[in-house]
Design a protein around this motif. Structure first.
Motif, PDB file in Angstrom:
ATOM      1  N   MET A   1      11.777   5.852 -11.094  1.00  0.00           N
ATOM      2  CA  MET A   1      11.608   6.261  -9.708  1.00  0.00           C
ATOM      3  C   MET A   1      12.367   5.296  -8.793  1.00  0.00           C
ATOM      4  N   SER A   2      11.786   4.993  -7.641  1.00  0.00           N
ATOM      5  CA  SER A   2      12.465   4.167  -6.645  1.00  0.00           C
ATOM      6  C   SER A   2      11.992   2.723  -6.687  1.00  0.00           C
ATOM      7  N   LYS A   3      12.863   1.838  -6.175  1.00  0.00           N
ATOM      8  CA  LYS A   3      12.521   0.428  -5.990  1.00  0.00           C
ATOM      9  C   LYS A   3      12.114   0.270  -4.534  1.00  0.00           C
ATOM     10  N   ILE A   4      10.833  -0.008  -4.316  1.00  0.00           N
ATOM     11  CA  ILE A   4      10.272  -0.017  -2.962  1.00  0.00           C
ATOM     12  C   ILE A   4       9.699  -1.398  -2.652  1.00  0.00           C
ATOM     13  N   VAL A   5      10.028  -1.907  -1.467  1.00  0.00           N
ATOM     14  CA  VAL A   5       9.482  -3.170  -0.972  1.00  0.00           C
ATOM     15  C   VAL A   5       8.409  -2.848   0.063  1.00  0.00           C
ATOM     16  N   VAL A   6       7.264  -3.520  -0.042  1.00  0.00           N
ATOM     17  CA  VAL A   6       6.197  -3.367   0.944  1.00  0.00           C
ATOM     18  C   VAL A   6       5.989  -4.719   1.611  1.00  0.00           C
ATOM     19  N   SER A   7       6.357  -4.820   2.879  1.00  0.00           N
ATOM     20  CA  SER A   7       6.093  -6.051   3.623  1.00  0.00           C
ATOM     21  C   SER A   7       4.621  -6.031   4.034  1.00  0.00           C
ATOM     22  N   GLY A   8       3.965  -7.165   3.919  1.00  0.00           N
ATOM     23  CA  GLY A   8       2.538  -7.211   4.230  1.00  0.00           C
ATOM     24  C   GLY A   8       1.694  -6.545   3.156  1.00  0.00           C
ATOM     25  N   GLY A   9       2.222  -6.439   1.957  1.00  0.00           N
ATOM     26  CA  GLY A   9       1.541  -5.744   0.877  1.00  0.00           C
ATOM     27  C   GLY A   9       0.327  -6.451   0.314  1.00  0.00           C
ATOM     28  N   ALA A  10       0.069  -7.677   0.742  1.00  0.00           N
ATOM     29  CA  ALA A  10      -1.129  -8.390   0.303  1.00  0.00           C
ATOM     30  C   ALA A  10      -2.277  -8.211   1.292  1.00  0.00           C
ATOM     31  N   GLY A  11      -2.045  -7.440   2.339  1.00  0.00           N
ATOM     32  CA  GLY A  11      -3.089  -7.128   3.311  1.00  0.00           C
ATOM     33  C   GLY A  11      -3.860  -5.885   2.907  1.00  0.00           C
ATOM     34  N   PHE A  12      -4.844  -5.515   3.707  1.00  0.00           N
ATOM     35  CA  PHE A  12      -5.712  -4.382   3.382  1.00  0.00           C
ATOM     36  C   PHE A  12      -4.931  -3.073   3.277  1.00  0.00           C
ATOM     37  N   ILE A  13      -4.228  -2.715   4.323  1.00  0.00           N
ATOM     38  CA  ILE A  13      -3.493  -1.445   4.328  1.00  0.00           C
ATOM     39  C   ILE A  13      -2.339  -1.488   3.333  1.00  0.00           C
ATOM     40  N   HIS A  26       6.555   4.067  -9.115  1.00  0.00           N
ATOM     41  CA  HIS A  26       7.629   3.356  -8.429  1.00  0.00           C
ATOM     42  C   HIS A  26       7.574   1.883  -8.835  1.00  0.00           C
ATOM     43  N   GLU A  27       8.722   1.217  -8.740  1.00  0.00           N
ATOM     44  CA  GLU A  27       8.776  -0.231  -8.934  1.00  0.00           C
ATOM     45  C   GLU A  27       8.572  -0.848  -7.561  1.00  0.00           C
ATOM     46  N   VAL A  28       7.571  -1.724  -7.425  1.00  0.00           N
ATOM     47  CA  VAL A  28       7.179  -2.234  -6.109  1.00  0.00           C
ATOM     48  C   VAL A  28       7.280  -3.750  -6.057  1.00  0.00           C
ATOM     49  N   LEU A  29       7.895  -4.229  -4.976  1.00  0.00           N
ATOM     50  CA  LEU A  29       7.932  -5.656  -4.651  1.00  0.00           C
ATOM     51  C   LEU A  29       7.182  -5.858  -3.349  1.00  0.00           C
ATOM     52  N   VAL A  30       6.201  -6.725  -3.366  1.00  0.00           N
ATOM     53  CA  VAL A  30       5.464  -7.093  -2.156  1.00  0.00           C
ATOM     54  C   VAL A  30       6.076  -8.365  -1.600  1.00  0.00           C
ATOM     55  N   VAL A  31       6.399  -8.350  -0.304  1.00  0.00           N
ATOM     56  CA  VAL A  31       6.803  -9.570   0.390  1.00  0.00           C
ATOM     57  C   VAL A  31       5.736  -9.857   1.445  1.00  0.00           C
ATOM     58  N   ASP A  32       5.179 -11.043   1.385  1.00  0.00           N
ATOM     59  CA  ASP A  32       4.071 -11.398   2.274  1.00  0.00           C
ATOM     60  C   ASP A  32       4.024 -12.914   2.379  1.00  0.00           C
ATOM     61  N   ASN A  33       3.718 -13.421   3.566  1.00  0.00           N
ATOM     62  CA  ASN A  33       3.601 -14.873   3.716  1.00  0.00           C
ATOM     63  C   ASN A  33       2.154 -15.355   3.537  1.00  0.00           C
TER      64      ASN A  33
END
Length: 77
Positions: A1-13, A26-33
């Motif tokens: 499938m797709s390579k998807i980045v989720v910013s703020g992916g360590a938050g609730f939503i 999908h292959e997912v990368l979470v970017v979060d501070n």
């Protein structure tokens, strides 16, 4: 499938969006501070990069992952 980045992916939503994307194979990368999110919210099966979305290095992270789509949920009230 797709390579998807989720910013703020360590938050609730964001973490719920990540769960849904993973269930759709999908292959997912979470970017979060982790300023408000938590590693405990990260579903198994996603990749994680601890980085602020304002960082000049974010472009390198996205390019290295091969980002095809970005879901932006990182925000401060």
């Amino acid at each position: 499938m797709s390579k998807i980045v989720v910013s703020g992916g360590a938050g609730f939503i964001g973490s719920h969006i990540v769960e849904d994307l993973l269930s759709r194979k999908h292959e997912v990368l979470v970017v979060d501070n982790l300023s408000t999110g938590s590693r405990q919210n990260l579903p198994s099966g996603c990749s994680f990069e601890e980085i602020d979305i304002r960082s000049k290095d974010l472009g390198v992270v996205l390019e290295k992952f091969g980002c095809e789509l970005l879901v932006h949920t990182a925000a401060q009230i």
